[in-house]
Scaffold this motif. Sequence first.
Motif, PDB file in Angstrom:
ATOM      1  N   GLY A  10     -25.802   6.953   3.469  1.00 63.28           N
ATOM      2  CA  GLY A  10     -24.910   5.870   3.102  1.00 63.28           C
ATOM      3  C   GLY A  10     -25.715   4.806   2.374  1.00 63.28           C
ATOM      4  N   ALA A  11     -24.996   3.916   1.674  1.00 64.40           N
ATOM      5  CA  ALA A  11     -25.678   2.887   0.890  1.00 64.40           C
ATOM      6  C   ALA A  11     -25.177   1.505   1.275  1.00 64.40           C
ATOM      7  N   LEU A  12     -26.117   0.607   1.511  1.00 69.44           N
ATOM      8  CA  LEU A  12     -25.826  -0.807   1.697  1.00 69.44           C
ATOM      9  C   LEU A  12     -26.158  -1.484   0.368  1.00 69.44           C
ATOM     10  N   VAL A  13     -25.121  -1.687  -0.437  1.00 68.01           N
ATOM     11  CA  VAL A  13     -25.297  -2.247  -1.779  1.00 68.01           C
ATOM     12  C   VAL A  13     -24.731  -3.661  -1.780  1.00 68.01           C
ATOM     13  N   TYR A  14     -25.584  -4.624  -2.113  1.00 64.27           N
ATOM     14  CA  TYR A  14     -25.160  -6.028  -2.155  1.00 64.27           C
ATOM     15  C   TYR A  14     -25.229  -6.536  -3.585  1.00 64.27           C
ATOM     16  N   ASP A  15     -24.288  -7.432  -3.922  1.00 66.64           N
ATOM     17  CA  ASP A  15     -24.367  -8.068  -5.241  1.00 66.64           C
ATOM     18  C   ASP A  15     -25.153  -9.374  -5.114  1.00 66.64           C
ATOM     19  N   GLU A  16     -25.190 -10.143  -6.206  1.00 64.85           N
ATOM     20  CA  GLU A  16     -26.028 -11.352  -6.202  1.00 64.85           C
ATOM     21  C   GLU A  16     -25.502 -12.418  -5.239  1.00 64.85           C
ATOM     22  N   GLN A  17     -24.229 -12.357  -4.847  1.00 65.41           N
ATOM     23  CA  GLN A  17     -23.698 -13.290  -3.837  1.00 65.41           C
ATOM     24  C   GLN A  17     -23.834 -12.730  -2.425  1.00 65.41           C
ATOM     25  N   ARG A  18     -24.555 -11.634  -2.279  1.00 72.74           N
ATOM     26  CA  ARG A  18     -24.726 -10.900  -1.026  1.00 72.74           C
ATOM     27  C   ARG A  18     -23.386 -10.424  -0.459  1.00 72.74           C
ATOM     28  N   ARG A  19     -22.470 -10.063  -1.356  1.00 69.97           N
ATOM     29  CA  ARG A  19     -21.265  -9.363  -0.914  1.00 69.97           C
ATOM     30  C   ARG A  19     -21.625  -7.885  -0.809  1.00 69.97           C
ATOM     31  N   LEU A  20     -20.975  -7.183   0.122  1.00 75.00           N
ATOM     32  CA  LEU A  20     -21.290  -5.788   0.411  1.00 75.00           C
ATOM     33  C   LEU A  20     -20.294  -4.859  -0.287  1.00 75.00           C
ATOM     34  N   LEU A  21     -20.814  -3.788  -0.869  1.00 73.61           N
ATOM     35  CA  LEU A  21     -19.972  -2.792  -1.520  1.00 73.61           C
ATOM     36  C   LEU A  21     -19.361  -1.866  -0.471  1.00 73.61           C
ATOM     37  N   GLU A  58     -18.620   7.737  -6.060  1.00 71.53           N
ATOM     38  CA  GLU A  58     -17.568   6.984  -5.369  1.00 71.53           C
ATOM     39  C   GLU A  58     -17.273   5.633  -5.994  1.00 71.53           C
ATOM     40  N   THR A  59     -18.244   5.050  -6.728  1.00 73.41           N
ATOM     41  CA  THR A  59     -18.048   3.670  -7.211  1.00 73.41           C
ATOM     42  C   THR A  59     -18.304   3.486  -8.704  1.00 73.41           C
ATOM     43  N   GLY A  60     -18.893   4.474  -9.369  1.00 73.24           N
ATOM     44  CA  GLY A  60     -19.223   4.321 -10.780  1.00 73.24           C
ATOM     45  C   GLY A  60     -20.486   3.526 -11.042  1.00 73.24           C
ATOM     46  N   LEU A  61     -21.169   3.079  -9.995  1.00 68.07           N
ATOM     47  CA  LEU A  61     -22.372   2.254 -10.162  1.00 68.07           C
ATOM     48  C   LEU A  61     -23.636   3.103 -10.051  1.00 68.07           C
ATOM     49  N   THR A  62     -24.640   2.735 -10.837  1.00 68.49           N
ATOM     50  CA  THR A  62     -25.970   3.317 -10.721  1.00 68.49           C
ATOM     51  C   THR A  62     -26.803   2.361  -9.874  1.00 68.49           C
ATOM     52  N   VAL A  63     -27.483   2.901  -8.853  1.00 69.17           N
ATOM     53  CA  VAL A  63     -28.262   2.059  -7.951  1.00 69.17           C
ATOM     54  C   VAL A  63     -29.708   2.525  -7.875  1.00 69.17           C
ATOM     55  N   GLN A  64     -30.559   1.578  -7.490  1.00 68.84           N
ATOM     56  CA  GLN A  64     -31.948   1.888  -7.143  1.00 68.84           C
ATOM     57  C   GLN A  64     -32.027   1.840  -5.625  1.00 68.84           C
ATOM     58  N   TYR A  87     -29.304   3.398   3.592  1.00 72.38           N
ATOM     59  CA  TYR A  87     -30.375   2.781   2.809  1.00 72.38           C
ATOM     60  C   TYR A  87     -29.859   1.555   2.073  1.00 72.38           C
ATOM     61  N   GLU A  88     -30.742   0.559   1.934  1.00 72.79           N
ATOM     62  CA  GLU A  88     -30.423  -0.542   1.028  1.00 72.79           C
ATOM     63  C   GLU A  88     -30.510  -0.008  -0.393  1.00 72.79           C
ATOM     64  N   ALA A  89     -29.613  -0.486  -1.251  1.00 79.54           N
ATOM     65  CA  ALA A  89     -29.637  -0.061  -2.650  1.00 79.54           C
ATOM     66  C   ALA A  89     -29.228  -1.246  -3.524  1.00 79.54           C
ATOM     67  N   THR A  90     -29.826  -1.318  -4.694  1.00 79.92           N
ATOM     68  CA  THR A  90     -29.579  -2.416  -5.626  1.00 79.92           C
ATOM     69  C   THR A  90     -28.806  -1.893  -6.823  1.00 79.92           C
ATOM     70  N   PRO A  91     -27.667  -2.540  -7.164  1.00 80.30           N
ATOM     71  CA  PRO A  91     -26.923  -2.084  -8.339  1.00 80.30           C
ATOM     72  C   PRO A  91     -27.701  -2.373  -9.625  1.00 80.30           C
ATOM     73  N   LEU A  92     -27.792  -1.373 -10.489  1.00 79.32           N
ATOM     74  CA  LEU A  92     -28.513  -1.522 -11.754  1.00 79.32           C
ATOM     75  C   LEU A  92     -27.549  -1.605 -12.935  1.00 79.32           C
ATOM     76  N   SER A  93     -26.536  -0.728 -12.947  1.00 78.58           N
ATOM     77  CA  SER A  93     -25.616  -0.676 -14.080  1.00 78.58           C
ATOM     78  C   SER A  93     -24.343   0.035 -13.657  1.00 78.58           C
ATOM     79  N   GLY A  94     -23.413   0.120 -14.597  1.00 78.44           N
ATOM     80  CA  GLY A  94     -22.163   0.822 -14.336  1.00 78.44           C
ATOM     81  C   GLY A  94     -21.009  -0.154 -14.185  1.00 78.44           C
ATOM     82  N   THR A  95     -19.807   0.396 -14.130  1.00 77.75           N
ATOM     83  CA  THR A  95     -18.587  -0.387 -13.932  1.00 77.75           C
ATOM     84  C   THR A  95     -17.971   0.058 -12.617  1.00 77.75           C
ATOM     85  N   LEU A  96     -17.666  -0.911 -11.770  1.00 77.25           N
ATOM     86  CA  LEU A  96     -17.122  -0.602 -10.446  1.00 77.25           C
ATOM     87  C   LEU A  96     -15.739   0.023 -10.594  1.00 77.25           C
TER      88      LEU A  96
END
Length: 134
Positions: A10-21, A58-64, A87-96
């Motif tokens: 699973g992925a814990l993906v946060y945006d710059e406002q620390r909102r969770l995907l 599942e989301t269209g996003l590319t993550v690190q 795992y923690e993951a950082t969004p790099l690109s893509g459209t949600l």
Amino acid sequence: MDRERVDCVGALVYDEQRRLLVVRRANDPGRGLWSLPGGRVEPGEDDPTAVVREVAEETGLTVQVGTLVGEVEREAPQGRLYVIRDYEATPLSGTLTPGDDATDARFVTRPELLALPTATLLISTLEQWNALPG
């Protein structure tokens, strides 16, 4: 009798406002419930490869992929056991965009997450890991 263990990520993906995907599941287990993006590790994949693939599907996003946050076990169909490593993951690109087995995907704040119908034990697990959104 040892139960068959199914490796999942699973992925814990946060945006710059620390909102969770989070994604709303289209299929069982948990159809209609919100959860982290993720799924089974395919043969020949390591965990980071599986995380990247599942998040993209599942989301269209590319993550690190970053560090392992924790591991849980959940009941699976046919008496099997899902072993899920998150795992923690950082969004790099893509459209949600929800895809694959997700009917919706969005970044949520803590109050928004707490108001959603979520998968079993998701909130308590995130609390234990100190991983709830900001």
